[in-house]
Design a protein around this motif. Structure first.
Motif, short mmCIF file in Angstrom:
data_model
loop_
_atom_site.label_atom_id
_atom_site.label_comp_id
_atom_site.label_asym_id
_atom_site.label_seq_id
_atom_site.Cartn_x
_atom_site.Cartn_y
_atom_site.Cartn_z
N CYS A 22 -35.34 -40.16 -84.78
CA CYS A 22 -34.34 -39.39 -85.52
C CYS A 22 -33.12 -40.26 -85.74
CB CYS A 22 -33.92 -38.15 -84.74
SG CYS A 22 -35.24 -36.98 -84.46
N SER A 23 -32.35 -39.91 -86.77
CA SER A 23 -31.10 -40.64 -86.96
C SER A 23 -30.10 -40.19 -85.90
CB SER A 23 -30.54 -40.38 -88.36
OG SER A 23 -30.28 -39.01 -88.53
N VAL A 24 -29.18 -41.06 -85.58
CA VAL A 24 -28.20 -40.81 -84.53
C VAL A 24 -26.83 -40.68 -85.19
CG1 VAL A 24 -27.18 -41.71 -82.41
CG2 VAL A 24 -29.58 -42.14 -82.91
N SER A 25 -26.12 -39.59 -84.89
CA SER A 25 -24.82 -39.39 -85.51
C SER A 25 -23.81 -40.41 -85.02
CB SER A 25 -24.31 -37.97 -85.24
OG SER A 25 -24.00 -37.81 -83.88
N LYS A 26 -22.66 -40.43 -85.65
CA LYS A 26 -21.66 -41.47 -85.43
C LYS A 26 -21.25 -41.63 -83.97
CE LYS A 26 -17.09 -42.87 -86.99
NZ LYS A 26 -15.94 -42.53 -87.82
N ASN A 27 -21.00 -40.55 -83.26
CA ASN A 27 -20.50 -40.63 -81.88
C ASN A 27 -21.50 -40.12 -80.84
OD1 ASN A 27 -17.96 -41.78 -82.46
ND2 ASN A 27 -17.24 -39.80 -83.16
N ALA A 28 -22.76 -40.05 -81.21
CA ALA A 28 -23.78 -39.58 -80.26
C ALA A 28 -23.89 -40.52 -79.06
CB ALA A 28 -25.13 -39.44 -80.95
N ASP A 29 -23.72 -41.80 -79.29
CA ASP A 29 -23.82 -42.76 -78.19
C ASP A 29 -22.72 -42.54 -77.16
OD1 ASP A 29 -22.15 -43.72 -80.36
OD2 ASP A 29 -21.87 -45.51 -79.14
#
Length: 77
Positions: A22-29
């Protein structure tokens, strides 16, 4: 040290993306890192309590192994 990153954001995003497809949103990390830090804090706290109950001087691998399953269950999504 000013400007030093705590962890490689791009690497974390690549790993999560590779495992979830899945794609990872900007601040998911950032959220993943914070959740990891809370998990580690809880694991060390519980292992410390277990070590004291067992009469050990400090945290050992045995005390960590005893509390790992319970700590993982607390953080399961």
């Amino acid at each position: 040290m000013p400007g030093q990153k705590l962890y490689p954001r791009a690497t974390v995003k690549k790993i999560v993306k590779a495992h979830s497809n899945c794609s990872v949103s900007k601040n998911a990390d950032v959220m993943i890192f914070l959740d990891y830090m809370l998990f580690m804090q809880d694991l060390v706290k519980e292992a410390s309590i277990e070590a004291k109950k067992g009469g050990e001087r400090g945290i050992t691998a045995r005390s960590v192994k005893k509390v790992t399953a319970d700590s993982l269950a607390k953080f399961k999504g």
